[in-house]
Design a protein around this motif. Structure first.
Motif, mmCIF file in Angstrom:
data_model
loop_
_atom_site.group_PDB
_atom_site.id
_atom_site.type_symbol
_atom_site.label_atom_id
_atom_site.label_comp_id
_atom_site.label_asym_id
_atom_site.label_seq_id
_atom_site.Cartn_x
_atom_site.Cartn_y
_atom_site.Cartn_z
ATOM 1 N N GLN A 165 0.824 -1.199 0.000
ATOM 2 C CA GLN A 165 0.000 0.000 0.000
ATOM 3 C C GLN A 165 0.868 1.263 0.000
ATOM 4 O OE1 GLN A 165 -3.518 0.341 -0.029
ATOM 5 N NE2 GLN A 165 -3.333 -1.793 -0.678
ATOM 6 N N ASN A 166 0.402 2.287 -0.685
ATOM 7 C CA ASN A 166 1.072 3.586 -0.701
ATOM 8 C C ASN A 166 0.319 4.523 0.226
ATOM 9 O OD1 ASN A 166 3.070 2.925 -2.687
ATOM 10 N ND2 ASN A 166 1.463 3.075 -4.250
ATOM 11 N N LEU A 167 0.900 4.817 1.378
ATOM 12 C CA LEU A 167 0.233 5.635 2.379
ATOM 13 C C LEU A 167 0.524 7.112 2.156
ATOM 14 C CD1 LEU A 167 0.032 2.794 3.627
ATOM 15 C CD2 LEU A 167 0.342 3.855 5.864
ATOM 16 N N ARG A 174 -3.218 9.555 10.688
ATOM 17 C CA ARG A 174 -4.497 9.225 10.047
ATOM 18 C C ARG A 174 -4.318 8.155 8.978
ATOM 19 N NH1 ARG A 174 -6.518 15.003 8.131
ATOM 20 N NH2 ARG A 174 -7.733 13.677 6.721
ATOM 21 N N ALA A 175 -3.104 8.010 8.452
ATOM 22 C CA ALA A 175 -2.855 7.053 7.362
ATOM 23 C C ALA A 175 -2.410 5.717 7.936
ATOM 24 C CB ALA A 175 -1.800 7.598 6.411
ATOM 25 N N THR A 176 -3.136 4.672 7.586
ATOM 26 C CA THR A 176 -2.775 3.314 7.984
ATOM 27 C C THR A 176 -2.912 2.408 6.770
ATOM 28 O OG1 THR A 176 -5.020 2.637 8.592
ATOM 29 C CG2 THR A 176 -3.717 3.744 10.288
ATOM 30 N N ARG A 177 -2.502 1.169 6.919
ATOM 31 C CA ARG A 177 -2.644 0.234 5.802
ATOM 32 C C ARG A 177 -4.114 0.074 5.410
ATOM 33 N NH1 ARG A 177 -1.834 -5.904 5.915
ATOM 34 N NH2 ARG A 177 -1.443 -5.551 8.104
ATOM 35 N N GLN A 178 -4.997 0.097 6.382
ATOM 36 C CA GLN A 178 -6.425 -0.022 6.102
ATOM 37 C C GLN A 178 -7.010 1.285 5.582
ATOM 38 O OE1 GLN A 178 -8.830 -2.161 8.985
ATOM 39 N NE2 GLN A 178 -10.385 -0.561 8.927
ATOM 40 N N ASN A 179 -6.390 2.395 5.939
ATOM 41 C CA ASN A 179 -6.896 3.721 5.592
ATOM 42 C C ASN A 179 -5.756 4.534 4.975
ATOM 43 O OD1 ASN A 179 -8.872 5.843 5.619
ATOM 44 N ND2 ASN A 179 -7.947 6.673 7.472
ATOM 45 N N PRO A 180 -5.214 4.092 3.824
ATOM 46 C CA PRO A 180 -3.986 4.693 3.289
ATOM 47 C C PRO A 180 -4.125 6.161 2.926
ATOM 48 C CG PRO A 180 -4.970 3.185 1.675
ATOM 49 C CD PRO A 180 -5.699 2.981 2.959
ATOM 50 N N VAL A 364 2.407 -10.571 0.761
ATOM 51 C CA VAL A 364 1.110 -10.534 0.076
ATOM 52 C C VAL A 364 1.040 -9.268 -0.764
ATOM 53 C CG1 VAL A 364 -0.191 -11.918 1.742
ATOM 54 C CG2 VAL A 364 0.075 -9.464 2.123
ATOM 55 N N VAL A 365 0.413 -9.378 -1.937
ATOM 56 C CA VAL A 365 0.230 -8.225 -2.817
ATOM 57 C C VAL A 365 -1.196 -8.240 -3.340
ATOM 58 C CG1 VAL A 365 2.653 -8.095 -3.500
ATOM 59 C CG2 VAL A 365 1.065 -9.511 -4.813
ATOM 60 N N ASN A 366 -1.614 -7.117 -3.890
ATOM 61 C CA ASN A 366 -2.973 -7.007 -4.417
ATOM 62 C C ASN A 366 -3.197 -7.944 -5.604
ATOM 63 O OD1 ASN A 366 -4.299 -5.136 -2.746
ATOM 64 N ND2 ASN A 366 -3.326 -3.402 -3.789
ATOM 65 N N ALA A 384 -5.007 -3.667 1.567
ATOM 66 C CA ALA A 384 -5.533 -2.660 2.492
ATOM 67 C C ALA A 384 -6.467 -3.299 3.509
ATOM 68 C CB ALA A 384 -6.280 -1.563 1.726
ATOM 69 N N GLN A 385 -6.946 -4.505 3.168
ATOM 70 C CA GLN A 385 -7.866 -5.200 4.061
ATOM 71 C C GLN A 385 -7.198 -6.376 4.763
ATOM 72 O OE1 GLN A 385 -11.395 -6.231 1.880
ATOM 73 N NE2 GLN A 385 -11.771 -4.142 1.236
ATOM 74 N N PHE A 386 -5.907 -6.553 4.586
ATOM 75 C CA PHE A 386 -5.199 -7.589 5.327
ATOM 76 C C PHE A 386 -4.793 -7.071 6.703
ATOM 77 C CE2 PHE A 386 -3.595 -11.652 3.392
ATOM 78 C CZ PHE A 386 -4.616 -11.762 2.477
ATOM 79 N N GLY A 387 -5.195 -5.877 7.009
ATOM 80 C CA GLY A 387 -5.039 -5.319 8.352
ATOM 81 C C GLY A 387 -6.374 -4.784 8.797
ATOM 82 N N ARG A 388 -7.416 -5.555 8.594
ATOM 83 C CA ARG A 388 -8.789 -5.055 8.712
ATOM 84 C C ARG A 388 -9.289 -5.066 10.149
ATOM 85 N NH1 ARG A 388 -12.547 -4.861 4.368
ATOM 86 N NH2 ARG A 388 -13.824 -3.032 4.750
#
Length: 646
Positions: A165-167, A174-180, A364-366, A384-388
């Protein structure tokens, strides 16, 4: 651009799979960001927090509930995917609460005007604490604007695994893997939301962590802010003094809040401050109840959804105002087994962290393509959802001391509430239909039960149910002959009996209290004419009505009652089993709003001593019998010689 300080913290998170795994709180009523809109779906899912749930979930706000100090409250929820030990997925649930003078539901389900532009917080005409003419806060709020601004300014933890993910590096934590992209929802801090236990101060107090593996319980308990202080950067001239009694976190510091570690803070001339632990017990940590995946229903081995019995905080007489505005939240993580996220915490294995970020390094990749039997197959993976993390929060409630109840501080008070909302099972889903909770309550002699429920008048008008369209109502009557399978209530008193025969009446409450639970707070007089108000329509007046079900004064279906009902805790002083029901919610769209209370006697010291003595005697008899058998079957043994002498 914020300063770039890369550091590696222990990965304080559960790394989750990329499946929609909604969680819905049913008691207390989970909001799923709903407020009071009549829409079938949540009108504004950015209002207070990031749920990640289906917009159809959640309950509308009703009059606020309150619970007594150290009373027992059954929390209840459903989670869409697997949980519990030895399951297909790893799952942890984190249950927390917070209180504070600015915690509120709000009166409008609009975004707070501070959203999206922190400068607006300071503008009088965009005041996040704007009041309506009746004195109510216009906008809902849990976390404060200061808390969010600090999150926005603070550099995100760049030691965390973010896969490919590109954050956005311009929006801080505010930027996370789930919320890049750093999308803002309420004044919640996304990094704190996605990672537990968090490494900076938060306003939330931990209740429990329910886990798939209890090997992490010791770690969770030690890292909880309940018992462990947290740090932040501030000006060396800051005059902020921690006052945990007022739930106050440090104010926003535009110059120093951006630094997230001691080295960068002190290098910039700041002071690395310590925010003390809450000073309360560590969270309870236990195995989660087992539930299957792809299912919003009951857990294994029970006829109920997932539950947790919360003993509410001890509130003294002078602390009532401190606990007047509170909220509960539950977060749900389901984890992938494709890599070991906890390698560096509970083993010597390598940990998945920022060193594996990027498409070339990430495990893991998209949407990867794999060659299987000569053909390409695309795996449905969204990193982005592997840290959901999924979340639900309650509407506002209060926790009150017992000082005006006359109930001893050591007496047990059980809360008995109503879960669910209007509609048939399809209309209500993923929320649930009406039921009492706990549905099967077992208490001891002299224990108290605090009966209380709330609801809304703004449910969608076309949803099935009895009484006025869109309304939630419930009452309690004991079932005839105390038969848990029946659907007809007992008479409350002999005055209700139309014959001269003696007929059994209700015994769950005394007659006056039974009337209150059956009739609620509706008028106690009948209308003289069909045009009268503030009275109950007669049978004849209702029969001549063109809109009987929606008549405001149809007390037969509880239309004249409030959606909220509460009575002081009731003490049960004799052993019994009571079966009860709601007269309104018991038809095709909600077939069985029924419950049971079992009052069990205490075992006195004489009975307890008798049980101990009896157990010892039984054990001795078993030993003697075994010895006699052994002696008889082994004539030359030592045992045979002993029994011969005896």
């Amino acid at each position: 651009m914020k300063p770039s300080v890369v550091f590696h913290l222990v990965l304080l998170t559960i790394l989750s799979t990329g499946i929609l795994a909604d969680i819905y709180m049913h008691n207390p009523r989970g909001s799923n960001n709903r407020l009071n809109s009549k829409n079938e779906n949540t009108r504004n899912n950015n209002r207070m927090f990031d749920s990640q749930n289906n917009d159809a979930g959640g309950y509308l706000v009703g009059p606020n509930m309150f619970y007594y100090s150290q009373s027992l409250l059954q929390l209840e929820w459903t989670a869409q995917h697997a949980c519990g030990p030895d399951n297909k997925a790893h799952c942890d649930l984190v249950i927390q609460y917070m209180c504070g003078p600015k915690v509120r539901d709000g009166a409008r389900d609009e975004d707070n005007p501070a959203l999206g532009n922190n400068d607006l917080i300071q503008q009088k005409n965009n005041n996040p604490d704007e009041l309506l003419t009746n004195g109510d806060f216009k906008f809902g709020q849990h976390e404060t604007p200061d808390y969010f601004q600090a999150c926005d300014a603070r550099e995100r933890n760049k030691g965390l695994f973010t896969a490919d993910q590109n954050l956005n590096n311009d929006v801080g934590a505010r930027a996370t893997r789930q919320n890049p992209g750093g999308t803002q929802r309420g004044f919640e801090c996304p990094e704190e939301r996605d990672y537990y236990p968090y490494w900076h101060p938060t306003p939330w107090k931990d209740i429990a962590v329910l886990v798939s593996s209890d090997s992490l319980c010791d770690y969770y308990k030690k890292q909880s802010q309940n018992v462990r202080s947290k740090n932040y950067c501030s000006s060396p001239n800051s005059n902020f003094r921690v006052d945990r009694n007022n739930w106050e976190l440090p104010p926003f510091d535009a110059e120093f809040d951006q630094y997230n570690n001691r080295l960068s803070c002190e290098s910039a001339g700041g002071k690395w401050q310590t925010y003390p632990a809450w000073g309360i017990s560590p969270p309870d940590c236990q195995l989660a109840e087992w539930s299957r995946d792809n299912h919003l229903g009951n857990v294994r081995g029970t006829d109920t959804t997932a539950t947790y019995l919360w003993i509410l905080p001890d509130v003294s007489r002078d602390e009532d105002s401190k606990y007047e505005n509170c909220a509960l939240r539950i977060r749900y993580n389901i984890s992938t087994s494709d890599y070991a996220p906890w390698g560096g915490v509970d083993s010597d294995d390598r940990m998945v962290d920022a060193s594996l970020n990027g498409k070339e390094k990430s495990p893991v990749v998209n949407d990867p393509d794999l060659l299987l039997a000569g053909f390409n197959k695309t795996l449905a993976i969204n990193t982005a959802q592997f840290g959901r993390t999924f979340e639900d929060r309650s509407h506002t409630f209060s926790i009150r001391s017992r000082h005006n109840t006359g109930i001893d501080s050591n007496a047990r008070i059980y809360n008995l509430n109503v879960r669910g909302k209007r509609g048939n099972i399809v209309q209500a889903f993923p929320s649930v239909e009406y039921d009492f909770t706990p549905n099967d309550l077992r208490i001891k002699l002299k224990d108290y039960v605090h009966f209380q429920w709330t609801g809304s008048d703004n449910n969608p008008q076309n949803y099935d149910g009895e009484g006025k369209a869109g309304t939630d109502r419930s009452n309690i009557v004991q079932i005839k002959n105390n038969d848990g399978r029946g659907n007809v209530p007992s008479f409350i008193s002999q005055d209700d009996v139309k014959t001269t025969d003696s007929v059994p009446v209700q015994t769950m409450f005394d007659p006056e209290l039974a009337k209150e639970f059956a009739h609620l707070d509706q008028p106690t007089t009948f209308c003289a004419s069909a045009q009268d108000t503030d009275c109950c329509k007669t049978y004849e007046q209702l029969e001549n009505s063109n809109n009987r079900d929606n008549d405001d004064w149809n007390c037969n279906v509880l239309n004249a009652a409030s959606p909220y009902f509460e009575r002081p805790p009731v003490q049960f002083d004799k052993p019994a089993k009571y079966h009860y029901m709601s007269t309104r919610n018991n038809n095709f769209s909600n077939r069985s709003q029924k419950g049971t209370i079992t009052v069990e006697p205490h075992i006195g010291w004489v009975a307890a001593a008798a049980i101990v003595v009896g157990s010892i005697a039984f054990l001795a008899a078993m030993i003697i019998a075994f010895g006699a058998w052994w002696a008889a079957s082994h004539p030359g043994s030592a045992a045979a010689n002993v029994f011969q002498r005896v």
